[in-house]
Motif scaffolding. Sequence first.
Motif, PDB file in Angstrom:
ATOM      1  N   GLY A   1       0.880  -1.329  -0.082  1.00 28.27           N
ATOM      2  CA  GLY A   1       0.012   0.014  -0.083  1.00 28.27           C
ATOM      3  C   GLY A   1       0.751   1.349  -0.007  1.00 28.27           C
ATOM      4  O   GLY A   1       0.294   2.485   0.004  1.00 28.27           O
ATOM      5  N   GLU A   2       2.037   1.132  -0.149  1.00 28.24           N
ATOM      6  CA  GLU A   2       3.043   2.283  -0.078  1.00 28.24           C
ATOM      7  C   GLU A   2       3.248   3.020  -1.232  1.00 28.24           C
ATOM      8  O   GLU A   2       3.226   4.445  -1.314  1.00 28.24           O
ATOM      9  CB  GLU A   2       4.402   1.884   0.416  1.00 28.24           C
ATOM     10  N   VAL A   3       2.857   2.304  -2.340  1.00 26.27           N
ATOM     11  CA  VAL A   3       3.003   3.065  -3.674  1.00 26.27           C
ATOM     12  C   VAL A   3       1.930   2.557  -4.567  1.00 26.27           C
ATOM     13  O   VAL A   3       1.254   1.539  -4.557  1.00 26.27           O
ATOM     14  CB  VAL A   3       4.625   2.665  -4.319  1.00 26.27           C
ATOM     15  N   GLY A   4       1.797   3.309  -5.829  1.00 22.57           N
ATOM     16  CA  GLY A   4       0.836   2.855  -6.816  1.00 22.57           C
ATOM     17  C   GLY A   4      -0.581   2.975  -6.309  1.00 22.57           C
ATOM     18  O   GLY A   4      -1.547   2.319  -7.029  1.00 22.57           O
ATOM     19  N   MET A   5      -0.966   3.622  -5.290  1.00 18.86           N
ATOM     20  CA  MET A   5      -2.174   3.525  -4.804  1.00 18.86           C
ATOM     21  C   MET A   5      -2.726   5.001  -4.200  1.00 18.86           C
ATOM     22  O   MET A   5      -1.796   5.497  -3.544  1.00 18.86           O
ATOM     23  CB  MET A   5      -2.285   2.831  -3.581  1.00 18.86           C
ATOM     24  N   ASP A   6      -3.770   5.568  -4.667  1.00 18.69           N
ATOM     25  CA  ASP A   6      -4.249   6.929  -4.380  1.00 18.69           C
ATOM     26  C   ASP A   6      -4.954   6.704  -2.924  1.00 18.69           C
ATOM     27  O   ASP A   6      -6.118   6.644  -2.827  1.00 18.69           O
ATOM     28  CB  ASP A   6      -5.083   7.220  -5.382  1.00 18.69           C
ATOM     29  N   LEU A   7      -4.125   6.657  -1.929  1.00 14.25           N
ATOM     30  CA  LEU A   7      -4.720   6.289  -0.644  1.00 14.25           C
ATOM     31  C   LEU A   7      -4.810   7.507   0.196  1.00 14.25           C
ATOM     32  O   LEU A   7      -3.714   8.057   0.343  1.00 14.25           O
ATOM     33  CB  LEU A   7      -3.687   5.237   0.096  1.00 14.25           C
ATOM     34  N   HIS A   8      -5.750   7.734   1.024  1.00 16.60           N
ATOM     35  CA  HIS A   8      -5.721   8.954   1.840  1.00 16.60           C
ATOM     36  C   HIS A   8      -6.158   8.678   3.168  1.00 16.60           C
ATOM     37  O   HIS A   8      -7.260   7.970   3.503  1.00 16.60           O
ATOM     38  CB  HIS A   8      -7.255   9.903   1.361  1.00 16.60           C
ATOM     39  N   ALA A   9      -5.092   8.692   3.961  1.00 17.10           N
ATOM     40  CA  ALA A   9      -5.446   8.533   5.554  1.00 17.10           C
ATOM     41  C   ALA A   9      -5.178   9.768   6.522  1.00 17.10           C
ATOM     42  O   ALA A   9      -4.483  10.669   5.937  1.00 17.10           O
ATOM     43  CB  ALA A   9      -4.597   7.498   5.805  1.00 17.10           C
ATOM     44  N   ASP A  10      -6.118   9.890   7.461  1.00 16.01           N
ATOM     45  CA  ASP A  10      -5.960  11.205   8.329  1.00 16.01           C
ATOM     46  C   ASP A  10      -4.759  10.965   9.516  1.00 16.01           C
ATOM     47  O   ASP A  10      -4.042  11.849   9.535  1.00 16.01           O
ATOM     48  CB  ASP A  10      -7.113  11.100   9.084  1.00 16.01           C
ATOM     49  N   HIS A  11      -4.210   9.567   9.796  1.00 17.70           N
ATOM     50  CA  HIS A  11      -3.507   9.221  10.730  1.00 17.70           C
ATOM     51  C   HIS A  11      -2.645   7.901  10.415  1.00 17.70           C
ATOM     52  O   HIS A  11      -3.105   7.200   9.367  1.00 17.70           O
ATOM     53  CB  HIS A  11      -3.945   9.210  12.189  1.00 17.70           C
ATOM     54  N   MET A  12      -1.528   7.695  10.972  1.00 14.04           N
ATOM     55  CA  MET A  12      -0.637   6.673  10.450  1.00 14.04           C
ATOM     56  C   MET A  12      -0.129   6.060  11.946  1.00 14.04           C
ATOM     57  O   MET A  12       0.491   6.548  12.855  1.00 14.04           O
ATOM     58  CB  MET A  12       0.361   7.049   9.675  1.00 14.04           C
ATOM     59  N   VAL A  13       0.048   4.647  11.980  1.00  8.92           N
ATOM     60  CA  VAL A  13       0.630   3.852  12.991  1.00  8.92           C
ATOM     61  C   VAL A  13       1.579   2.970  12.309  1.00  8.92           C
ATOM     62  O   VAL A  13       0.861   2.360  11.489  1.00  8.92           O
ATOM     63  CB  VAL A  13      -0.355   3.365  13.966  1.00  8.92           C
ATOM     64  N   SER A  14       2.860   2.708  12.509  1.00  5.42           N
ATOM     65  CA  SER A  14       3.570   1.957  12.017  1.00  5.42           C
ATOM     66  C   SER A  14       4.908   1.299  12.688  1.00  5.42           C
ATOM     67  O   SER A  14       4.994   1.855  13.819  1.00  5.42           O
ATOM     68  CB  SER A  14       4.240   2.399  10.496  1.00  5.42           C
ATOM     69  N   ASP A  15       5.457   0.289  11.932  1.00  2.16           N
ATOM     70  CA  ASP A  15       6.613   0.023  12.572  1.00  2.16           C
ATOM     71  C   ASP A  15       7.832   0.761  11.934  1.00  2.16           C
ATOM     72  O   ASP A  15       7.472   1.600  11.109  1.00  2.16           O
ATOM     73  CB  ASP A  15       6.921  -1.469  12.484  1.00  2.16           C
ATOM     74  N   LEU A  16       9.055   0.464  12.336  1.00  2.58           N
ATOM     75  CA  LEU A  16      10.308   1.460  11.744  1.00  2.58           C
ATOM     76  C   LEU A  16      10.653   0.907  10.091  1.00  2.58           C
ATOM     77  O   LEU A  16      10.958  -0.325  10.442  1.00  2.58           O
ATOM     78  CB  LEU A  16      11.295   1.482  12.531  1.00  2.58           C
ATOM     79  N   SER A  17      10.785   1.435   9.267  1.00  7.82           N
ATOM     80  CA  SER A  17      11.111   0.894   8.083  1.00  7.82           C
ATOM     81  C   SER A  17      12.532   1.834   7.501  1.00  7.82           C
ATOM     82  O   SER A  17      12.812   2.426   8.409  1.00  7.82           O
ATOM     83  CB  SER A  17       9.945   0.859   7.010  1.00  7.82           C
ATOM     84  N   THR A  18      12.899   1.438   6.420  1.00 10.79           N
ATOM     85  CA  THR A  18      14.032   2.314   5.902  1.00 10.79           C
ATOM     86  C   THR A  18      13.523   3.825   5.652  1.00 10.79           C
ATOM     87  O   THR A  18      12.403   3.887   5.463  1.00 10.79           O
ATOM     88  CB  THR A  18      14.701   1.603   4.660  1.00 10.79           C
ATOM     89  N   LEU A  19      14.204   4.710   5.319  1.00 15.39           N
ATOM     90  CA  LEU A  19      13.903   6.005   5.023  1.00 15.39           C
ATOM     91  C   LEU A  19      13.082   6.210   3.301  1.00 15.39           C
ATOM     92  O   LEU A  19      12.094   6.669   3.759  1.00 15.39           O
ATOM     93  CB  LEU A  19      15.230   6.953   4.797  1.00 15.39           C
ATOM     94  N   ASP A  20      13.595   5.732   2.579  1.00 14.19           N
ATOM     95  CA  ASP A  20      12.541   5.488   1.507  1.00 14.19           C
ATOM     96  C   ASP A  20      11.207   5.218   1.836  1.00 14.19           C
ATOM     97  O   ASP A  20      10.327   5.530   1.085  1.00 14.19           O
ATOM     98  CB  ASP A  20      13.484   4.777   0.401  1.00 14.19           C
ATOM     99  N   SER A  21      11.215   3.920   2.196  1.00 12.03           N
ATOM    100  CA  SER A  21       9.708   3.257   2.446  1.00 12.03           C
ATOM    101  C   SER A  21       9.143   4.147   3.395  1.00 12.03           C
ATOM    102  O   SER A  21       8.019   4.456   3.534  1.00 12.03           O
ATOM    103  CB  SER A  21      10.242   2.010   3.443  1.00 12.03           C
ATOM    104  N   MET A  22       9.735   4.717   4.556  1.00 12.93           N
ATOM    105  CA  MET A  22       9.141   5.588   5.427  1.00 12.93           C
ATOM    106  C   MET A  22       8.523   6.995   4.754  1.00 12.93           C
ATOM    107  O   MET A  22       7.314   7.513   4.741  1.00 12.93           O
ATOM    108  CB  MET A  22       9.997   6.148   6.678  1.00 12.93           C
ATOM    109  N   ILE A  23       9.210   7.527   3.756  1.00  7.50           N
ATOM    110  CA  ILE A  23       8.756   8.566   3.239  1.00  7.50           C
ATOM    111  C   ILE A  23       7.510   8.142   2.170  1.00  7.50           C
ATOM    112  O   ILE A  23       6.503   9.252   2.049  1.00  7.50           O
ATOM    113  CB  ILE A  23       9.771   9.059   2.123  1.00  7.50           C
ATOM    114  N   GLN A  24       7.635   7.028   1.683  1.00  5.61           N
ATOM    115  CA  GLN A  24       6.468   6.459   0.950  1.00  5.61           C
ATOM    116  C   GLN A  24       5.258   6.465   1.837  1.00  5.61           C
ATOM    117  O   GLN A  24       4.239   6.875   1.349  1.00  5.61           O
ATOM    118  CB  GLN A  24       6.769   5.143   0.148  1.00  5.61           C
ATOM    119  N   ARG A  25       5.405   5.844   2.995  1.00  8.30           N
ATOM    120  CA  ARG A  25       4.310   5.845   3.994  1.00  8.30           C
ATOM    121  C   ARG A  25       3.671   7.072   4.132  1.00  8.30           C
ATOM    122  O   ARG A  25       2.212   7.368   4.221  1.00  8.30           O
ATOM    123  CB  ARG A  25       4.558   5.095   5.353  1.00  8.30           C
ATOM    124  N   LEU A  26       4.569   7.977   4.368  1.00  8.73           N
ATOM    125  CA  LEU A  26       4.060   9.385   4.883  1.00  8.73           C
ATOM    126  C   LEU A  26       3.297  10.039   3.820  1.00  8.73           C
ATOM    127  O   LEU A  26       2.503  10.791   4.158  1.00  8.73           O
ATOM    128  CB  LEU A  26       5.465  10.144   5.364  1.00  8.73           C
TER     129      LEU A  26
END
Length: 920
Positions: free
Chosen positions: A383-408
């Motif tokens: 769900g990090e890429v290729g998906m027009d996803l709209h969230a108000d808040h996020m909870v996650s584990d810690l990933s690499t920086l590129d992955s975190m930027i995609q999540r954010l």
Amino acid sequence: MDFDKTFHALTGHNHFPWQKRLYEKISRGEIPARCDIPTGLGKTSVIALWLIALAGKEPGINIPRRLVYVVNRRTIVDQSTEVVISLRNKLNKARKSNDSPLNEIAAALNDMAAIGSDNDDDLLAVSTLRGELADNLQWRFDPLRPAVVIGTVDMIGSKLLFSGYGDSRRVRPLHPGLLGIDTLIVHDEAHLTPAFSRFLHNVLGFQKKKACISGVPPLKVLELSATCRQADTTSFQIHDADSHDARVKERLFAKKQLYFHEAQNGKEQRQKIVELALNHNAKKSRVVVFVRSPEDATKIHSLLKKKLYEKAEKAWIETNNTKTIPKKTKETLTALCEDSISILTGEIRGHERDILLETPGMLPFTGKAEKNKTAYLISTSAGEVGMDLHADHMVSDLSTLDSMIQRLGRVNRFGQTEARVDVVYEASIKERPRQKTLSLFKKTEEVEGGVDVSPVALTRLLENDAVAEAFSPVPEIVETTDILLDLWAQTSLAEIPARPEVAPWLHGIQDNLPETWMAWRMEVPLLVNSDLTDDDISRWFQKIPISSKETLRKPTYRLKWTGTAEKKWVEKHRDEYVFVITGKGQAQRIKVEDLAEQNNHLNFATIIFPAQLGGLNKNGFFDIKTETPADDVADVLGQRMILERYGSQYRFVTLAKWMEMESQKENEEQGNKTGWFQWVSLKDAIRRMEDTQKKRAVLKLKVREAEEWQDEDELQELWLVLLREARSRAATGHGDIPTIEEHNRAVADTIKTMTEKAGLPNDIGEALLLAARYHDAGKAHDRWQRAAGFEPSAVGFKPLAKPISGGIDWRMLDGYRHELGSLLKAIETDEIMTHPESDLILHLIATHHGWARPHFEDPAFPPEIDEKTRQQVNLGIMTRYIHLQERFGYWQLAWLESLLRRADGIASAQQVAYEEVNDD
């Protein structure tokens, strides 16, 4: 053309400044190699920009006719798919209205195609990964028709390397020609797949070594990214003019505050993630939970559902002042909780992934429903890429920086709210990139107790010299060489010991590769228990191939058949059979008990389970605990029918209906039932089926033979028949089928239109025209005519170009290839042999069904040809192939072959109302 009005009419939005600048570059033929645009600023509008530029291009400007949008992962729906469907629909509507601001574009696109479309056809050919557009093959029907293909790295990359996963030998050389020439490949989130980026640049390098055919746009590559591993001043980027735009400013400064939490172990980490997610439960918000592993996603999904139910149960008890809850109320509360939570990983079957899009819990995230209550989405990197996803808040584990930027980038995308981001990390982080990511974030200036992770703050963070250490490690990249390309391009050879699988060249050397696909089909038991050969069954799955909506995929190393639960499952089903379709499209019967011994044979292969076996849970995950039969969702490219003969009568029903009747034991007595007809012949039965279903039979397989001891009135036989849609009434008599001369002439007319619209040089155009005029001459051979259902010795008979209902009898054909027969006649034709492009003409004739790369097997020759002649002819075929590939290059030669093949397909569709969709 007024770009501002056209863009608004096509997309429904006013353009950002950067979009107009990029359009101007594309319209001049100056497609940049890289485009770095932050998330939320409309990167996928590149498709609309290309389309506007293509329709309005000036003479002499090379803009590719096809756009291939490559996404890193398959998700339920990618934003690019939604964009393309909207563009296509608006263009179709505009064609019918002279007043539409898009009418001019629609007319220009229609004029580009080899065959103009009528008002019921789509102006833009579209093939995507989902829904009704999945694997529809529209993009390859007319090579001059503007087209958009949306695919994964595996799907597109393997086809570019003449090794398309699941492709039969016959179509393997077709795809690289159409994808590698006259194509713009847009590589989305390119930083996630550096090996594929390197591979694309290698392809560009090989193409630059060969002279381009005049008028034919070479391959272009545009890499998109919101997250660069290192600064690149040469890439196309936003400017000051963009940041002054109010909409851009709102998104760049979108409020997002990140807070860190430490956990001692995995269990505590999952519990904290659930607790933090539940903090938003009373706020009617959209909460996305990101984790790195599918196992964690599943556990968190279960735990969150449990906690939500406990809260709902407690609230109901307090509201109703009682200690017990009625069973029906419990079921209602459970359903409400389940509706609030969705789970998305890369291991969900495509069909369930599509259904997930429309579930109550998912609709708020795609902007298609209001937030009536808090909705949760638990996702892996899918769900990090290729998906027009709209969230108000996020909870996650810690990933690499590129992955975190995609999540954010999935949170507060448009800057209209204030987002809270909670990240739970383990006390002991082992991987260096994740350690560095945590360190970089914690060094960032805190605002109100949290870290500012707005897009503009992340842009500043990426300027840090230590950023590269925080990114996911670049896999070991292997170079694409001419020796490897020579091996992959020899698609006629089923096995070459030195020819490797292509995955390492697409992904680099990675631990989670290779992968295995899984699908479920109802017809598996019928095929298993028949006398059919593996080649017969391979042909069936080539005619109705496994589509993306049917499959889920797992890393092969995670398919463990030796655990306690797995051993019990294997033992229970030990005598059941599955089919394994190799990466080369060959089907093999394998017992369930032998799956554990397959080892490397499951690499990039597809396991087809009997639908009746189960193993697929309601969320679309492979689950051996699920015994309920899996839904068979295969009828996309054709309708599967059962033709059943019982003595002097027969009937036909859909495969699904027949299986239902079998399970209910309604198949025992046929004499007193309706829907049965008097048996005359198999040909007569097939024709009645076609007329009733208004479709054409393209393949029939006998899956049950009559027993020797049965009398004529007790014969029991069964055929599995594949029907396809016909544009009009299917051909059922000789008068409806064109002669070889008529068909060759029709193909020549089509190829003439193609060469003129493509602006090919005269010699090349003449070569294609002559190849078209002689390409099917070999069908005049008696062996082919009889296998097609005709009697060539009949008085006044003229050889016909297409088989009767039910397709070719491959056993009667006994290996004979008509294109080789055509080649033998062409070699004796002065008009061809004196032409300056005689080698190309002969090669095009020989390859128009995918053979002659580099030769033919001996059974392909007419039976009267002696061994010496066979060797001489094959030597000529191989020599021409080598010289022409050296002259044109791998992809340009394949493209020339594709023009004749597609002209053949177009003419077939126009003449007999159907086409062999997989080009057999």
